[in-house]
Design a protein around this motif. Structure first.
Motif, PDB file in Angstrom:
ATOM      1  N   GLY A 153      25.243  26.770 -41.182  1.00  0.00           N
ATOM      2  CA  GLY A 153      24.428  25.897 -40.217  1.00  0.00           C
ATOM      3  C   GLY A 153      24.924  25.515 -39.007  1.00  0.00           C
ATOM      4  O   GLY A 153      24.237  25.426 -37.834  1.00  0.00           O
ATOM      5  N   ARG A 157      22.949  26.196 -35.227  1.00  0.00           N
ATOM      6  CA  ARG A 157      22.472  25.272 -34.162  1.00  0.00           C
ATOM      7  C   ARG A 157      23.304  25.461 -33.156  1.00  0.00           C
ATOM      8  O   ARG A 157      22.735  24.865 -31.995  1.00  0.00           O
ATOM      9  CB  ARG A 157      23.166  24.028 -34.914  1.00  0.00           C
ATOM     10  CG  ARG A 157      22.020  23.596 -36.062  1.00  0.00           C
ATOM     11  CD  ARG A 157      22.413  22.205 -36.661  1.00  0.00           C
ATOM     12  NE  ARG A 157      23.465  21.981 -37.270  1.00  0.00           N
ATOM     13  CZ  ARG A 157      23.757  22.054 -38.921  1.00  0.00           C
ATOM     14  NH1 ARG A 157      22.698  22.583 -39.443  1.00  0.00           N
ATOM     15  NH2 ARG A 157      24.938  21.898 -39.075  1.00  0.00           N
ATOM     16  N   ALA A 164      17.586  23.256 -33.427  1.00  0.00           N
ATOM     17  CA  ALA A 164      18.213  22.427 -34.434  1.00  0.00           C
ATOM     18  C   ALA A 164      17.454  21.561 -35.574  1.00  0.00           C
ATOM     19  O   ALA A 164      17.906  21.010 -36.534  1.00  0.00           O
ATOM     20  CB  ALA A 164      19.259  21.394 -34.101  1.00  0.00           C
ATOM     21  N   SER A 168      18.146  20.023 -41.748  1.00  0.00           N
ATOM     22  CA  SER A 168      19.375  20.029 -41.416  1.00  0.00           C
ATOM     23  C   SER A 168      19.875  18.558 -41.811  1.00  0.00           C
ATOM     24  O   SER A 168      19.103  17.615 -42.000  1.00  0.00           O
ATOM     25  CB  SER A 168      19.385  19.968 -39.758  1.00  0.00           C
ATOM     26  OG  SER A 168      20.762  19.584 -39.239  1.00  0.00           O
ATOM     27  N   ASN A 181      15.285  15.906 -43.892  1.00  0.00           N
ATOM     28  CA  ASN A 181      16.646  16.151 -44.715  1.00  0.00           C
ATOM     29  C   ASN A 181      16.292  15.711 -45.964  1.00  0.00           C
ATOM     30  O   ASN A 181      16.670  14.670 -46.407  1.00  0.00           O
ATOM     31  CB  ASN A 181      17.622  15.062 -43.900  1.00  0.00           C
ATOM     32  CG  ASN A 181      19.060  15.369 -44.560  1.00  0.00           C
ATOM     33  OD1 ASN A 181      19.380  16.333 -45.276  1.00  0.00           O
ATOM     34  ND2 ASN A 181      19.831  14.167 -44.337  1.00  0.00           N
ATOM     35  N   SER A 186      20.494  23.442 -44.748  1.00  0.00           N
ATOM     36  CA  SER A 186      20.491  23.755 -43.221  1.00  0.00           C
ATOM     37  C   SER A 186      19.632  25.011 -42.938  1.00  0.00           C
ATOM     38  O   SER A 186      19.959  26.088 -43.412  1.00  0.00           O
ATOM     39  CB  SER A 186      21.853  24.182 -42.643  1.00  0.00           C
ATOM     40  OG  SER A 186      22.557  22.969 -42.365  1.00  0.00           O
ATOM     41  N   ASP A 217      18.478  27.568 -47.266  1.00  0.00           N
ATOM     42  CA  ASP A 217      19.481  27.164 -46.962  1.00  0.00           C
ATOM     43  C   ASP A 217      20.743  27.953 -46.578  1.00  0.00           C
ATOM     44  O   ASP A 217      21.412  28.523 -47.482  1.00  0.00           O
ATOM     45  CB  ASP A 217      20.263  26.049 -48.202  1.00  0.00           C
ATOM     46  CG  ASP A 217      21.381  25.303 -47.756  1.00  0.00           C
ATOM     47  OD1 ASP A 217      21.945  25.371 -46.535  1.00  0.00           O
ATOM     48  OD2 ASP A 217      22.099  24.655 -48.437  1.00  0.00           O
ATOM     49  N   SER A 219      23.313  27.225 -45.005  1.00  0.00           N
ATOM     50  CA  SER A 219      24.874  26.858 -45.462  1.00  0.00           C
ATOM     51  C   SER A 219      25.490  26.965 -46.698  1.00  0.00           C
ATOM     52  O   SER A 219      26.482  26.888 -46.826  1.00  0.00           O
ATOM     53  CB  SER A 219      24.946  25.412 -44.891  1.00  0.00           C
ATOM     54  OG  SER A 219      24.037  24.739 -45.749  1.00  0.00           O
ATOM     55  N   THR A 835      17.065  15.789 -33.606  1.00  0.00           N
ATOM     56  CA  THR A 835      16.722  17.318 -33.636  1.00  0.00           C
ATOM     57  C   THR A 835      17.521  17.947 -32.408  1.00  0.00           C
ATOM     58  O   THR A 835      17.721  19.121 -32.328  1.00  0.00           O
ATOM     59  CB  THR A 835      15.238  17.479 -33.408  1.00  0.00           C
ATOM     60  OG1 THR A 835      14.829  17.443 -32.186  1.00  0.00           O
ATOM     61  CG2 THR A 835      14.429  16.908 -34.632  1.00  0.00           C
TER      62      THR A 835
END
Length: 852
Positions: A153, A157, A164, A168, A181, A186, A217, A219, A835
């Motif tokens: 993530g 970014r 971004a 997130s 969120n 991410s 996601d 991440s 953001t």
């Protein structure tokens, strides 16, 4: 075109022109290195030489591993070193544009073997050895380590071509409907087209969506397992299907890793909060016919509270600007050959995470006085067994299967005067299952090389189970699946090759792809894509592509239900009878269809033969995105008096029509009129439910430049510059004016750039990065405001000690730049653009790694 946009384009074009001016006629890299390599595995020796020379190494793991390499002790060029290592093997090296490709020599004994080993598969094409007619951005594991990123993530970014916003962990409250969120995930958001308009793959396999936005996601993938990330910011639905509107991000694993390493990392924000711990272990083992990779990663992040940041003084004291987050993730990848004709791979991924967020309703007070908190628990699992079979000649068949699920459970409480006054739950269970059978190989021979083709068919099922409760009462519940059947074909035509020495140019090729899909509940799509690659002279490659892509409405958009509210008619129009009412509908609309995109990209890639250290890519992109699912109106005030909105209004609706719409609403009729419901009083039905209505356009420029300067004594200086300029606008409903997206709050800035310089020796690496953004406009109110975009500087260092030890340190946002505050109406709203800005501020971390 606005003057500032002309200025930006002029600057980027001047940069590209400066690079073009440096292209010499011809030369070769004669840099000499001192090599002192012990006798070892051939794969390890090749990787060492490639790393020293700054070359990208491409090779099949089972070609180069478990082959002994003799000791190499000499002063020579990288080419000479690699050729000496390969002497006596059935392997050869091809050097091309800063890369070395290792492949087997053709033999009569195993023609199919050589075909399978000849070329690499590149993200953006299903044809092995095919070339992609769009720029491919590659982020290597070495790049990630140099920058000190904790997860993928953070990696995404940091890239200028990614926005971004979207899903997130740092997204605050009231930051636009597309920016949420839900569970600390991410997602990738290429060029700001949306978090669900980029397809994210794990070594070519789809993953399950997370939350409600149909985004993946990234991440969840342990960063220690990653070899590289390949990014194609070009519409690719004709190749990959749904979601690849803005492009595709393919995370490649370290399948050839042989050894083990452990890493520990701690860090924190110098303004307080955000203390982070990360620990991971990775192990890999190769054998003659296969190998295994296993990785575990743990990360925990303490929250950043509003009371710890002066610019958040208007919020509740314990409101979280960055959530408390813990994450366990593990990955196992196995590959195995069965005889000479069949090979298998199995990739499995697991993630378990927890996120806690706090929101307050009264400035300066605890959320227990007036506020809410929520704990989200997420479990992700995916497994992808794949098989490849050599069919004869250079033909390969591949069976790709995948099963994935992502479950998020959220428990929330609302407080007043220290007591819980409301408790609710939300459960999102995403699932995905797919199977695909494809084949690719040569179908003829042209003077410039083989005419290659790929084709296949498949099936995919995506599901979402959602349950929402409050005080034990179920308010929302549905379980929906969407099936998808598809077939595709792709062709690659080489017209000119360097071996022909044609006066018309060095290289020319065409590609074409077509895909047909039937999607349950939304209809079918047919998608073409064409591309051309032309190299007039050595060191210069021109590319162009055109295609159509699509994205399906999310299951949440399509099936989450709608509200039916009875309102006084006074705010909807003028000249209406006393006591007149309006039935307003809002939420998920019926009969949604796929969103459509038409895009084209042109690019120039420069790699001077006499200056092999330099490479540059300059590209222009244009996306025309239509039928976007959106709420067709931002405010219902005066809607009955404006003919533009006539398609949303039914005047003098019948009692039967009103009853049908009320019966279909999630909780029936909600009466806000202050009088009993009487169908005779309803003068209009106003339907503002989401539908395929919006049109958006995104166009701009990407620039990527790298210069790797070789210095004496095995030292190097690596300069990089990446920049994206983007302009985008949106028309919400036919007849309404277009409004700007890029450059406005909660959207990408017009310009983002990241410049870096790294100094490296055999033991030390020092890196610095400058992250720059253009200004942003807050146009939410009549008093339009402009403020500077974020501009931050990062430093990173790695030191390699003896016995496999490596120490690292990173400082992000060196000068501790703080977000610019924005106008908010309540303590609940985050007072800056999350953001584009991070609440962490200056962040310092240190790490230690031990490898065997």
């Amino acid at each position: 075109m606005a003057p500032n946009r002309i200025h930006v384009i002029a600057v980027l074009m001047a940069s590209a022109a400066g690079v073009l001016a440096t292209v010499p006629a011809s030369a070769s890299d004669r840099q000499v290195y001192q090599f002192d390599l012990p006798a070892q595995n051939l794969g390890d020796a090749l990787r060492t030489v490639a790393a020293k020379a700054g070359l990208e190494l491409y090779a099949r793991a089972d070609d180069v591993n478990n082959i002994p390499a003799a000791r190499l002790q000499a002063r020579m060029t990288a080419r000479e070193a690699i050729e000496r290592l390969l002497a006596g093997t059935n392997l050869r090296a091809r050097f091309d544009k800063g890369a070395v490709i290792i492949r087997g020599r053709p033999t009569q004994k195993s023609e199919s073997d050589s075909a399978a080993q000849t070329d690499i598969v590149v993200t953006g094409s299903r044809i092995q050895g095919g070339k992609v007619a769009a720029p491919v951005t590659t982020v290597t594991s070495a790049d990630i380590r140099k920058a000190g990123h904790a997860d993928l993530g953070e990696v995404m970014r940091s890239l200028p071509l990614n926005f971004a916003g979207g899903q997130s962990p740092g997204i605050g409250t009231d930051q636009g409907s597309a920016n949420t969120n839900v569970n600390g995930a991410s997602s990738v958001n290429l060029l700001g087209l949306g978090p669900n308009a980029t397809l994210t793959l794990l070594d070519g396999n789809r993953l399950s969506y997370t939350g409600v936005n149909a985004a993946v996601d990234i991440s969840a993938i342990p960063v220690a397992a990653v070899d590289r990330i390949e990014i194609v910011a070009d519409g690719a639905s004709a190749i990959y299907g749904a979601d690849a509107v803005a492009g595709v991000v393919n995370v490649r694993l370290r399948r050839d890793y042989n050894g083990a390493s452990v890493m520990g990392r701690i860090g924190g924000a110098t303004d307080g909060g955000g203390f982070q711990q990360q620990y991971n272990i990775v192990g890999g083992r190769k054998w003659t016919s296969g190998g295994i990779l296993a990785t575990y990663d743990y990360l925990s992040n303490n929250p950043v509270f509003a009371s710890q940041r002066i610019y958040a003084a208007k919020m509740a004291s314990d409101a979280t600007l960055y959530p408390a987050l813990t994450r366990h993730s593990a990955l196992v990848s196995l590959n195995q050959d069965v005889g000479d004709l069949v090979s298998f791979t199995i990739d499995s991924l697991y993630k378990n995470s927890r996120q806690q967020i706090i929101q307050g309703f009264v400035s300066g007070q605890s959320h227990f006085a007036s506020g809410a908190d929520a704990l989200a628990k997420t479990t992700t699992f995916s497994i992808a067994p794949n098989a490849t079979v050599k069919l004869g000649g250079d033909w390969l068949a591949r069976l790709v299967t995948a099963y994935a699920r992502d479950d998020t459970d959220i428990a929330s409480n609302v407080y007043s005067a220290g007591a819980i006054i409301s408790a609710g739950t939300r459960r999102y269970k995403n699932s995905s299952i797919s199977i695909e059978l494809g084949a690719q190989g040569s179908i003829g021979e042209l003077p410039a090389g083989p005419l290659r083709a790929a084709f296949g068919l498949g099936y995919r099922d995506v599901g979402l189970n959602l349950v929402g409760t409050n005080a034990g009462i179920t308010l929302q519940k549905f379980s929906k699946h969407r099936d998808n059947r598809f077939a595709y074909g792709e062709l690659y035509f080489p017209i000119l090759s360097p071996n022909q020495r044609s006066r018309f140019g060095r290289e020319l090729s065409f590609s074409a792809a077509f895909r047909y899909e039937e999607n349950g509940g939304t209809g079918s799509v047919a998608l073409p894509k064409i591309g051309v690659i032309y190299s007039p002279v050595g060191g210069l490659t021109l590319k162009g592509s055109w295609g159509r892509s699509f994205r399906l409405p999310t299951l949440y958009q399509q099936y989450s239900g709608y509200a039916a509210v009875l309102d006084p008619a006074t705010s909807y129009g003028t000249g209406l009878p006393t006591g007149a009412t309006v039935l307003w509908l809002g939420g998920a609309g019926p009969n949604m269809k796929p969103e459509r995109s038409e895009n084209w990209t042109i690019s120039a890639e420069i790699k001077p033969a006499a200056l092999d250290a330099l490479s540059a890519t300059f590209s222009y992109f244009n996306f025309d995105y239509t039928n976007r699912v959106a709420t067709p109106i931002s405010s219902s005030a005066g809607i009955l008096d404006n003919p533009i909105y006539s398609s949303l209004v039914t005047l003098s609706p019948t009692a039967a029509l009103l009853q049908a719409e009320i019966s279909g609403a999630t909780v029936g009729l909600q009466n806000a009129a202050g009088q009993p419901y009487d169908p005779a009083d309803v003068v209009a039905l106003v339907d503002t439910r989401d539908r395929n209505v919006a049109r958006q356009n995104f166009h701009g420029i990407n620039l990527a430049v790298r210069y790797l300067a070789r210095l004496p004594h095995n030292r190097s200086l690596d300069f990089t510059l990446d920049g994206t300029w983007i302009a985008s606008d949106q028309q919400l409903l036919a007849g309404l004016p277009y409004v700007d997206l890029a450059g406005t709050i909660f959207n990408p800035p017009h310009l983002r750039a990241r410049a870096g310089v790294s100094y490296s020796t055999d033991m030390l690496s020092l890196s610095g990065y400058a992250n720059l953004s253009s200004h942003l406009t807050d146009n939410r109110t009549a008093a339009v405001a402009e403020f500077a975009g974020p501009s931050t500087f990062d430093l990173s260092a790695q030191f390699k000690g003896g016995n496999g030890f490596e120490l690292g340190a990173t400082i992000s946002n060196l000068f501790n730049q703080k977000p610019k505050t924005i106008v908010t109406a309540s303590a609940y709203q985050t007072p800056f653009d999350t953001t584009n800005y991070s609440p962490l501020g200056r962040f310092v971390s240190v790490s230690v790694r031990k490898s065997w």
